[in-house]
Design an enzyme around this catalytic site. Structure first.
Site, PDB file in Angstrom:
ATOM      1  N   HIS A 225       0.715  -1.015  -0.342  1.00 16.43           N
ATOM      2  CA  HIS A 225      -0.050  -0.112  -0.198  1.00 16.43           C
ATOM      3  C   HIS A 225       0.533   1.346  -0.062  1.00 16.43           C
ATOM      4  O   HIS A 225       1.998   1.455   0.968  1.00 16.43           O
ATOM      5  CB  HIS A 225      -1.003  -0.105   1.066  1.00 16.43           C
TER       6      HIS A 225
ATOM      7  N   GLY B  66      10.073 -22.697   7.859  1.00 21.41           N
ATOM      8  CA  GLY B  66       8.529 -21.960   9.195  1.00 21.41           C
ATOM      9  C   GLY B  66       7.949 -20.627   9.078  1.00 21.41           C
ATOM     10  O   GLY B  66       9.235 -19.990   9.904  1.00 21.41           O
TER      11      GLY B  66
ATOM     12  N   SER C  96      13.647 -20.187   9.591  1.00 14.05           N
ATOM     13  CA  SER C  96      12.814 -20.083  10.063  1.00 14.05           C
ATOM     14  C   SER C  96      12.094 -18.540  10.858  1.00 14.05           C
ATOM     15  O   SER C  96      12.908 -17.757  11.467  1.00 14.05           O
ATOM     16  CB  SER C  96      11.982 -21.056  11.161  1.00 14.05           C
TER      17      SER C  96
END
Length: 190
Positions: free
Chosen positions: A115, A142, A160
């Site tokens: 945005h 992850g 991760s």
């Protein structure tokens, strides 16, 4: 000759566009219907078929675990031997392209949507995006988040929980917030 771009064309090219456009609203609704079927199916072959309907292109050997979330699906392109574990999110207003032999661990988030920073522009309701490209043989750990405009080279490992805010070349392990190179990967020749 009318050369005016549709809102979908603007969106896919990374230009400011109106997400309330009728065609785009319809596209999101269609994607959500397919996602609902995908996330509620226990049949891995049915999920594969739905993924092939939903994504812009895929390799033949792909496997995605539910739950899956996308904006449109048609801007997602994955190569052969693609795997996504539980909870993958693809905000695909711009193309998200992933090479062959890629693995996404649970809860990986790929955000091509963004945005305007200026509040007046942001409050106009218009938005834009930047494409994400991930090379071959990638392993995304992850909970990693890949932000708009990022390109990752081949053989990249993302730790991760990493927040990837910029692009990186091939053969590196990146981790942290913001992600940085923590190790070079020596590649063995075949």
């Amino acid at each position: 000759m009318d050369t005016k771009m549709t809102e979908r064309e603007k969106m896919t090219k990374g230009l400011m566009y109106d997400p309330g456009d009728e065609e785009l609203c319809k596209g999101r609704t269609e994607a959500r219907q397919l996602i609902h079927r995908f996330n509620n199916s226990m049949d891995k072959l049915e999920r594969k078929d739905i993924t092939k309907q939903l994504f812009g292109s895929t390799g033949e050997k792909i496997y995605l675990e539910p739950t899956l979330r996308v904006d449109y699906g048609y801007n997602i392109h994955v190569g052969e031997n693609f795997y996504a574990n539980f909870g993958a999110i693809f905000l695909d207003i711009c193309p998200i392209t992933i090479g062959k032999n890629a693995m996404l661990a649970p809860n990986v988030q790929l955000y091509s949507a963004t945005h305007p920073i200026d509040p007046t522009e942001r409050n106009s309701g218009l938005e834009f995006g930047k494409p994400i490209t991930i090379g071959d043989n990638a392993w995304i750990g992850g909970g990693a988040i890949i932000l708009p405009g990022v390109t990752l080279g081949d053989n990249v490992v993302v730790g991760s929980g990493a927040v990837v805010t910029r692009s990186f070349g091939s053969n590196v392990v990146i981790a942290g917030n913001p992600a940085k190179v923590i190790k070079e990967i020596p590649v063995k020749s075949e």
